[in-house]
Scaffold this motif. Structure first.
Motif, mmCIF file in Angstrom:
data_model
loop_
_atom_site.group_PDB
_atom_site.id
_atom_site.type_symbol
_atom_site.label_atom_id
_atom_site.label_comp_id
_atom_site.label_asym_id
_atom_site.label_seq_id
_atom_site.Cartn_x
_atom_site.Cartn_y
_atom_site.Cartn_z
ATOM 1 N N ALA A 288 0.831 -1.207 0.000
ATOM 2 C CA ALA A 288 0.000 0.000 0.000
ATOM 3 C C ALA A 288 0.865 1.258 0.000
ATOM 4 O O ALA A 288 0.565 2.232 -0.692
ATOM 5 C CB ALA A 288 -0.941 -0.003 1.197
ATOM 6 N N ALA A 289 1.967 1.238 0.743
ATOM 7 C CA ALA A 289 2.871 2.393 0.787
ATOM 8 C C ALA A 289 3.520 2.614 -0.574
ATOM 9 O O ALA A 289 3.650 3.750 -1.030
ATOM 10 C CB ALA A 289 3.939 2.198 1.865
ATOM 11 N N VAL A 290 3.922 1.545 -1.237
ATOM 12 C CA VAL A 290 4.527 1.667 -2.561
ATOM 13 C C VAL A 290 3.491 2.174 -3.567
ATOM 14 O O VAL A 290 3.784 3.034 -4.397
ATOM 15 C CB VAL A 290 5.134 0.316 -3.019
ATOM 16 C CG1 VAL A 290 5.546 0.363 -4.478
ATOM 17 C CG2 VAL A 290 6.328 -0.043 -2.142
ATOM 18 N N ALA A 291 2.260 1.676 -3.466
ATOM 19 C CA ALA A 291 1.199 2.106 -4.379
ATOM 20 C C ALA A 291 0.892 3.599 -4.223
ATOM 21 O O ALA A 291 0.501 4.256 -5.173
ATOM 22 C CB ALA A 291 -0.060 1.284 -4.137
ATOM 23 N N ALA A 292 1.097 4.132 -3.029
ATOM 24 C CA ALA A 292 0.803 5.549 -2.765
ATOM 25 C C ALA A 292 1.900 6.492 -3.260
ATOM 26 O O ALA A 292 1.688 7.705 -3.321
ATOM 27 C CB ALA A 292 0.583 5.759 -1.262
ATOM 28 N N GLU A 293 3.051 5.964 -3.636
ATOM 29 C CA GLU A 293 4.151 6.810 -4.112
ATOM 30 C C GLU A 293 3.760 7.511 -5.409
ATOM 31 O O GLU A 293 3.066 6.954 -6.248
ATOM 32 C CB GLU A 293 5.408 5.963 -4.354
ATOM 33 C CG GLU A 293 6.081 5.501 -3.092
ATOM 34 C CD GLU A 293 6.707 6.635 -2.304
ATOM 35 O OE1 GLU A 293 7.289 7.554 -2.913
ATOM 36 O OE2 GLU A 293 6.603 6.597 -1.065
ATOM 37 N N ARG A 294 4.225 8.736 -5.594
ATOM 38 C CA ARG A 294 3.909 9.503 -6.797
ATOM 39 C C ARG A 294 4.829 9.147 -7.964
ATOM 40 O O ARG A 294 4.495 9.378 -9.112
ATOM 41 C CB ARG A 294 4.012 10.999 -6.503
ATOM 42 C CG ARG A 294 2.954 11.449 -5.538
ATOM 43 C CD ARG A 294 3.097 12.933 -5.259
ATOM 44 N NE ARG A 294 2.193 13.299 -4.200
ATOM 45 C CZ ARG A 294 1.104 14.025 -4.390
ATOM 46 N NH1 ARG A 294 0.800 14.452 -5.596
ATOM 47 N NH2 ARG A 294 0.332 14.318 -3.383
ATOM 48 N N GLN A 295 6.004 8.636 -7.681
ATOM 49 C CA GLN A 295 6.922 8.268 -8.751
ATOM 50 C C GLN A 295 7.109 6.756 -8.775
ATOM 51 O O GLN A 295 6.815 6.064 -7.811
ATOM 52 C CB GLN A 295 8.256 8.983 -8.581
ATOM 53 C CG GLN A 295 8.873 8.837 -7.205
ATOM 54 C CD GLN A 295 10.100 9.698 -7.063
ATOM 55 O OE1 GLN A 295 10.995 9.581 -7.854
ATOM 56 N NE2 GLN A 295 10.136 10.552 -6.058
ATOM 57 N N THR A 296 7.597 6.260 -9.896
ATOM 58 C CA THR A 296 7.810 4.823 -10.049
ATOM 59 C C THR A 296 8.824 4.338 -9.029
ATOM 60 O O THR A 296 9.872 4.944 -8.823
ATOM 61 C CB THR A 296 8.320 4.499 -11.467
ATOM 62 O OG1 THR A 296 7.355 4.976 -12.407
ATOM 63 C CG2 THR A 296 8.532 3.010 -11.648
ATOM 64 N N MET B 108 -1.339 -10.353 -2.769
ATOM 65 C CA MET B 108 -1.291 -9.126 -1.960
ATOM 66 C C MET B 108 -0.863 -7.926 -2.800
ATOM 67 O O MET B 108 -1.421 -6.836 -2.670
ATOM 68 C CB MET B 108 -0.349 -9.315 -0.777
ATOM 69 C CG MET B 108 -0.827 -10.344 0.225
ATOM 70 S SD MET B 108 0.421 -10.699 1.458
ATOM 71 C CE MET B 108 -0.035 -9.482 2.681
ATOM 72 N N VAL B 109 0.120 -8.132 -3.658
ATOM 73 C CA VAL B 109 0.613 -7.053 -4.514
ATOM 74 C C VAL B 109 -0.484 -6.607 -5.475
ATOM 75 O O VAL B 109 -0.726 -5.417 -5.670
ATOM 76 C CB VAL B 109 1.885 -7.502 -5.272
ATOM 77 C CG1 VAL B 109 2.227 -6.558 -6.405
ATOM 78 C CG2 VAL B 109 3.047 -7.620 -4.300
ATOM 79 N N GLY B 110 -1.176 -7.572 -6.073
ATOM 80 C CA GLY B 110 -2.273 -7.253 -6.986
ATOM 81 C C GLY B 110 -3.408 -6.536 -6.274
ATOM 82 O O GLY B 110 -3.981 -5.575 -6.798
ATOM 83 N N ALA B 111 -3.753 -6.969 -5.055
ATOM 84 C CA ALA B 111 -4.827 -6.334 -4.287
ATOM 85 C C ALA B 111 -4.488 -4.886 -3.946
ATOM 86 O O ALA B 111 -5.382 -4.050 -3.798
ATOM 87 C CB ALA B 111 -5.097 -7.127 -3.014
ATOM 88 N N ALA B 112 -3.201 -4.569 -3.831
ATOM 89 C CA ALA B 112 -2.783 -3.196 -3.534
ATOM 90 C C ALA B 112 -2.753 -2.325 -4.783
ATOM 91 O O ALA B 112 -2.497 -1.135 -4.707
ATOM 92 C CB ALA B 112 -1.400 -3.203 -2.877
ATOM 93 N N GLY B 113 -3.029 -2.924 -5.939
ATOM 94 C CA GLY B 113 -3.060 -2.161 -7.184
ATOM 95 C C GLY B 113 -1.708 -1.975 -7.843
ATOM 96 O O GLY B 113 -1.555 -1.131 -8.730
ATOM 97 N N LEU B 114 -0.718 -2.767 -7.446
ATOM 98 C CA LEU B 114 0.612 -2.664 -8.043
ATOM 99 C C LEU B 114 0.709 -3.542 -9.280
ATOM 100 O O LEU B 114 0.034 -4.570 -9.395
ATOM 101 C CB LEU B 114 1.680 -3.090 -7.041
ATOM 102 C CG LEU B 114 1.813 -2.225 -5.799
ATOM 103 C CD1 LEU B 114 2.859 -2.802 -4.873
ATOM 104 C CD2 LEU B 114 2.158 -0.798 -6.164
ATOM 105 N N PRO C 209 5.345 -17.284 -3.155
ATOM 106 C CA PRO C 209 5.129 -16.273 -4.196
ATOM 107 C C PRO C 209 3.666 -16.066 -4.557
ATOM 108 O O PRO C 209 3.256 -14.951 -4.880
ATOM 109 C CB PRO C 209 5.942 -16.774 -5.383
ATOM 110 C CG PRO C 209 6.226 -18.197 -5.101
ATOM 111 C CD PRO C 209 6.181 -18.377 -3.622
ATOM 112 N N GLY C 210 2.834 -17.101 -4.500
ATOM 113 C CA GLY C 210 1.419 -16.947 -4.829
ATOM 114 C C GLY C 210 0.708 -16.011 -3.864
ATOM 115 O O GLY C 210 -0.101 -15.163 -4.270
#
Length: 134
Positions: free
Chosen positions: A3-11, A27-33, A21-22
């Protein structure tokens, strides 16, 4: 973290060391990354599945003051041909100082030493991963 990474303004990047890994992908997909579909392992392996290569002559010594095991492989004259250490901390193990004497290289001693280190670490407890034993 995702969630913190998804909130960043830059890549930016999020690297997640895991044996699941699954679960991490979900979790990564649910955060929108955006998931990079490339597996990168940081020299981590499951020691219970580490291949075993039996050494011809091995000596093991445990550090009486800590979770460290030293493995030494000897040649027929008794000289140390290869040696390494492994320390177990919780469910992790860290291999260090693995070396084969120049006169004994290309004979499988390094592989046998790493097998003995992995076996010694697994015998100490419920290990999940080890760094440095890929």
């Amino acid at each position: 973290m995702a969630a913190a990474v998804a909130a960043e303004r830059q890549t930016t990047w999020l690297s997640v060391p895991t044996l699941r890994p699954g679960t991490v992908e979900a979790m990564v997909g649910a955060a929108g990354l955006q998931l990079l579909h490339r597996s990168e392992w940081f020299m981590t392996t499951d020691l219970t599945e580490h291949p075993q290569h039996a050494p011809r002559r091995a000596a093991r010594a445990r550090d009486p003051y800590g979770p460290v095991t030293v493995v030494s492989l000897h040649d027929s004259s008794g000289e140390v041909a290869a040696r390494g250490t492994i320390a177990v901390v919780g469910t992790d193990a860290i291999a260090d100082r693995g070396e084969t004497d120049a006169a004994h290289r290309r004979r499988g001693l390094g592989r046998a030493m790493m097998s003995a280190l992995a076996e010694a670490a697994v015998a100490q407890g419920d290990l999940i991963t080890a760094d440095g034993l890929a």
